[in-house]
Design a protein around this motif. Structure first.
Motif, PDB file in Angstrom:
ATOM      1  N   UNK A  43     -11.418  10.450  -4.653  1.00 19.95           N
ATOM      2  CA  UNK A  43     -12.093   9.312  -5.269  1.00 19.95           C
ATOM      3  C   UNK A  43     -12.067   9.486  -6.787  1.00 19.95           C
ATOM      4  N   UNK A  44     -10.870   9.384  -7.353  1.00 18.08           N
ATOM      5  CA  UNK A  44     -10.700   9.650  -8.795  1.00 18.08           C
ATOM      6  C   UNK A  44     -10.848   8.387  -9.629  1.00 18.08           C
ATOM      7  N   UNK A  45     -11.565   8.530 -10.733  1.00 18.67           N
ATOM      8  CA  UNK A  45     -11.706   7.440 -11.694  1.00 18.67           C
ATOM      9  C   UNK A  45     -10.788   7.725 -12.883  1.00 18.67           C
ATOM     10  N   UNK A  46     -10.542   6.705 -13.724  1.00 21.52           N
ATOM     11  CA  UNK A  46      -9.604   6.922 -14.838  1.00 21.52           C
ATOM     12  C   UNK A  46     -10.013   8.069 -15.763  1.00 21.52           C
ATOM     13  N   UNK A  47     -11.318   8.358 -15.884  1.00 23.08           N
ATOM     14  CA  UNK A  47     -11.717   9.464 -16.775  1.00 23.08           C
ATOM     15  C   UNK A  47     -11.616  10.817 -16.070  1.00 23.08           C
ATOM     16  N   UNK A  48     -11.063  10.818 -14.859  1.00 21.55           N
ATOM     17  CA  UNK A  48     -10.848  12.072 -14.139  1.00 21.55           C
ATOM     18  C   UNK A  48     -12.019  12.486 -13.257  1.00 21.55           C
ATOM     19  N   UNK A  49     -13.180  11.820 -13.438  1.00 22.53           N
ATOM     20  CA  UNK A  49     -14.322  12.196 -12.596  1.00 22.53           C
ATOM     21  C   UNK A  49     -14.079  11.777 -11.150  1.00 22.53           C
ATOM     22  N   UNK A  50     -14.613  12.565 -10.243  1.00 21.22           N
ATOM     23  CA  UNK A  50     -14.406  12.340  -8.817  1.00 21.22           C
ATOM     24  C   UNK A  50     -15.676  11.752  -8.209  1.00 21.22           C
ATOM     25  N   UNK A  51     -15.560  10.629  -7.512  1.00 22.33           N
ATOM     26  CA  UNK A  51     -16.721  10.016  -6.863  1.00 22.33           C
ATOM     27  C   UNK A  51     -16.785   8.540  -7.179  1.00 22.33           C
TER      28      UNK A  51
ATOM     29  N   UNK B 278       0.858  -1.192   0.000  1.00 19.75           N
ATOM     30  CA  UNK B 278       0.000   0.000   0.000  1.00 19.75           C
ATOM     31  C   UNK B 278       0.888   1.233   0.000  1.00 19.75           C
ATOM     32  N   UNK B 279       0.710   2.099  -1.014  1.00 19.63           N
ATOM     33  CA  UNK B 279       1.527   3.314  -1.064  1.00 19.63           C
ATOM     34  C   UNK B 279       0.678   4.511  -0.673  1.00 19.63           C
ATOM     35  N   UNK B 280       1.267   5.386   0.086  1.00 15.47           N
ATOM     36  CA  UNK B 280       0.554   6.516   0.675  1.00 15.47           C
ATOM     37  C   UNK B 280      -0.244   7.336  -0.356  1.00 15.47           C
ATOM     38  N   UNK B 281       0.390   7.662  -1.489  1.00 13.74           N
ATOM     39  CA  UNK B 281      -0.290   8.556  -2.422  1.00 13.74           C
ATOM     40  C   UNK B 281      -1.027   7.845  -3.549  1.00 13.74           C
ATOM     41  N   UNK B 282      -1.096   6.532  -3.450  1.00 13.94           N
ATOM     42  CA  UNK B 282      -1.783   5.809  -4.517  1.00 13.94           C
ATOM     43  C   UNK B 282      -3.074   5.195  -4.008  1.00 13.94           C
ATOM     44  N   UNK B 283      -3.985   4.994  -4.937  1.00 11.70           N
ATOM     45  CA  UNK B 283      -5.264   4.386  -4.547  1.00 11.70           C
ATOM     46  C   UNK B 283      -5.050   2.975  -3.993  1.00 11.70           C
ATOM     47  N   UNK B 284      -5.780   2.643  -2.956  1.00 11.86           N
ATOM     48  CA  UNK B 284      -5.857   1.240  -2.538  1.00 11.86           C
ATOM     49  C   UNK B 284      -7.323   0.944  -2.228  1.00 11.86           C
TER      50      UNK B 284
END
Ligand SMILES: C[S@@+](CC[C@H](N)C(=O)[O-])C[C@H]1O[C@@H](n2cnc3c(N)ncnc32)[C@H](O)[C@@H]1O
Length: 622
Positions: free
Chosen positions: A99-107, A69-75
């Motif tokens: 809560x970022x998705x690959x298309x940049x949308x948040x949620x 688990x890396x601090x700045x990466x999603x887990x």
């Protein structure tokens, strides 16, 4: 709308002034400014705005990290706690753009929930009580779910979808609520999941073999990956198309691609899919989730299940390359999911090669490991955790060169090191440096064990230095809110109960005394036995639950990993209270496949657990 007479108006005003209820005849005469033509009315329905504002956000305490688990990466996240408070915290993460998705949308892109129906309480009891109980359990359940749906909508991305799995008992009520919250025009499908199975001989009605799933979208722009969920045409239809054409207004249907499935789906229940059976009573089949996840999310998108149970949503999301968040308030569910995620098979239906899950973290939300545990957290996790505990926003900034970590009531917050002592001298020195850099006050968060004075604040000149001490007994004073613990089930039949808890507290392991031996219990050879001699929950909070016979009433369950690897609790057996009490407080399980070490977890109904590691040699032959 009929107009009220002068006399009626006066009567209503009088009632309001006297704090008395207004009689029912006025219910539809008083004009309300409402967004809707009609809505479901029931006792205790709160305003949406109040629900959003009054719900406490509880921080996530990392308990165990799986993988790198890396601090700045999603887990991915597995969360133990009441979902309402956890959802509020997730909403904070959304607001922070986390809560970022690959298309940049948040949620969250996709939500699937399969909530419980409070059936036990509802259908038990004497005839006279029943009607009353139905009403209360009914209205309470509706509001319980509505609150969560309100948060779930906020969490969705603009192109997000929610699938709510229900059955004939509550489906019609919840459909109305979903229409209120999401909009009637946002209902994309009412899906019927059908299956077959045995019926009770002599039953006086048709066999109930279907459930309902409502699919609403947040907006008019949604994901539907039609080519990922096509099914083959029926052979007679295919033959007809070939001889007579497709009949789609001259448009050729590509037979090889298959058709879009109907809104009724047949998938066998889990008890008929041998590889999938985990022993979790309400487990849903992977194929059901596969269709939902493929249709309404893309690879790398965030999928959420807030009533996760055995973890079908997370398991399928992982196989399909989606990110996942799963929440459940039952310990059995959490340990079942942990085991499931660590033993995944790559194919749907739990088949094929082993699949190593992407890094995920098990969090506690609301019920935390005791404050001693805080000392074991690394600095970054600790800082995040305590800031949230006191409702402060994390913010790295400096005042006159001194590092601050957050903001509370518009004032700076310093998270004091866990390793030094917080003394009067420290405050003196701090004041000398900061003094005129501060407006009027600041906060210092510190573990109680390092604070060398009793005051809650210290005044220096015009500046007040507040000291916020962890743990909760102190926080409780500030919040003046009591923690209401959600109760863990006593039997397998109760797993599907609604659990609601409010606030937060630390875990106090119960006092347990046992005798361990090997024997031939029940005439069987080679059994291991744990005989529970004493079981007592430890309660520190002001509002304590009274148990007349704690051993009988306060023990929820015992869970066992009989080949403990010294690292991860990998559950092999579980026993609920009812079974243990019936068996004279004995927990009996086969010796077969037992390792050198065993981990045993005793859970009380308040959600506290005591874990112990035993050596096989501790089980003496009898
Ligand atoms: C029907 S089960 C979900 C089964 C799941 N779909 C599966 O495939 O295994 C409902 C779950 O909701 C959980 N639950 C009940 N109240 C909750 C709450 N307030 N917060 C989080 N989970 C809750 C229960 O512990 C139970 O595991």
């Amino acid at each position: 709308m009929k107009k009220l007479t002068k006399q009626q108006k006066e009567e209503i005003i009088k009632k309001i002034q006297e704090d008395k209820p207004i009689s029912d005849e006025y219910r539809f005469l008083i004009p309300f400014e409402t967004e809707r033509e009609y809505e479901l009315v029931y006792a205790g329905k709160e305003r949406k705005e109040d629900i959003l504002a009054d719900t406490l956000s509880v921080p996530f305490q990392p308990i165990k990290k799986f993988g790198e688990v890396k601090e700045d990466e999603w887990h991915n996240m597995l969360i133990f706690g009441d979902n309402l408070q956890a959802l509020k915290h997730l909403l904070k993460l959304k607001e922070q753009g986390k809560l970022r998705n690959p298309d940049g949308r948040n949620g969250v892109k996709l939500i699937y929930i399969d909530p419980p129906f409070a059936t036990e309480q509802e259908f038990r009891g004497a005839k006279e009580q029943k009607a009353y109980q139905d009403k209360i359990a009914g209205a309470e359940f509706l509001e319980f779910l509505r609150k969560r749906l309100i948060f779930l909508k906020e969490l969705l991305t603009e192109d997000g979808s929610i699938f709510v799995h229900l059955d004939w008992r509550k489906g019609h009520h919840i459909k109305l609520l979903l229409d209120e919250i999401f909009g009637e025009e946002k209902l994309r499908n009412e899906i019927i999941w059908t299956y077959t199975g045995p019926s009770a001989p002599g039953q006086q009605q048709f066999s109930r073999k279907h459930e309902v799933i409502f699919w609403h979208t947040k907006s008019d722009n949604w994901i539907f990956n039609v080519d990922d969920i096509r099914v083959p045409y029926h052979e007679t239809t295919a033959g007809k198309f070939e001889s007579e054409g497709t009949g789609f207004g001259g448009k050729e249907a590509d037979l090889s691609k298959g058709k879009i499935p109907e809104d009724w789906w047949y998938f066998p229940i889990v008890s008929r899919v041998r590889n999938e059976i985990l022993g979790y009573p309400t487990q849903k089949p992977e194929r059901l989730l596969e269709r939902i996840i493929k249709a309404s999310s893309n690879e790398g998108d965030i999928v959420l299940d807030a009533f996760a149970g055995s973890g079908t949503t997370g398991a399928v999301a992982e196989k399909l390359g989606r990110k996942w968040i799963m929440i459940d308030s039952s310990k059995l569910a959490i340990y079942t999911m942990q085991k499931r995620m660590l033993n995944l098979k790559a194919e749907i239906g739990n088949k094929g090669k082993a699949l190593k899950p992407k890094p995920f973290v098990l969090y506690n939300a609301g019920l935390y490991l005791d404050s001693g545990f805080l000392e074991k957290m690394d600095e970054v996790d600790y800082r995040k955790f305590v800031l949230e505990l006191f409702g402060a926003e994390p913010a790295d900034n400096r005042v006159k060169g001194v590092q601050m970590h957050g903001i509370l009531n518009n004032r700076p917050v310093m998270v004091f090191s866990q390793k030094d002592f917080l003394t009067h001298e420290f405050i003196d020195d701090l004041h000398k440096t900061l003094g005129d850099g501060l407006k009027d006050e600041m906060y210092i968060i510190a573990p109680m064990s390092v604070v060398r004075f009793n005051e809650d604040y210290i005044d220096k000149g015009k500046i007040r230095y507040h000291v916020l001490k962890v743990p909760y007994s102190i926080i409780q004073k500030i919040l003046e809110k009591d923690f209401i613990r959600g109760l863990q089930p006593l039997s397998k039949a109760n797993i599907n109960q609604t659990i609601e808890s409010v606030g937060f507290d630390f875990i106090y392991p119960p006092n347990v005394e046992c005798e361990y031996y090997q024997g031939t219990e029940g005439g069987l050879f080679d059994q291991l036995v744990i005989k529970i001699k004493k079981f007592e929950p430890v309660q520190i909070s002001k509002k304590q639950v009274e148990f007349k016979d704690p051993k009988k009433e306060a023990l929820s369950m015992v869970m066992i990993d009989k080949d403990y690897d010294g690292n991860v609790f990998d559950m092999d057996h579980y026993f609920f209270n009812d079974e243990i009490v019936k068996n004279d407080f004995k927990v009996v399980f086969p010796k077969e496949k037992v390792g050198e070490k065993l981990m045993i977890i005793y859970l009380d109904v308040l959600g506290n657990e005591k874990a112990e590691v035993k050596n096989i040699k501790d089980f003496k032959k009898k």
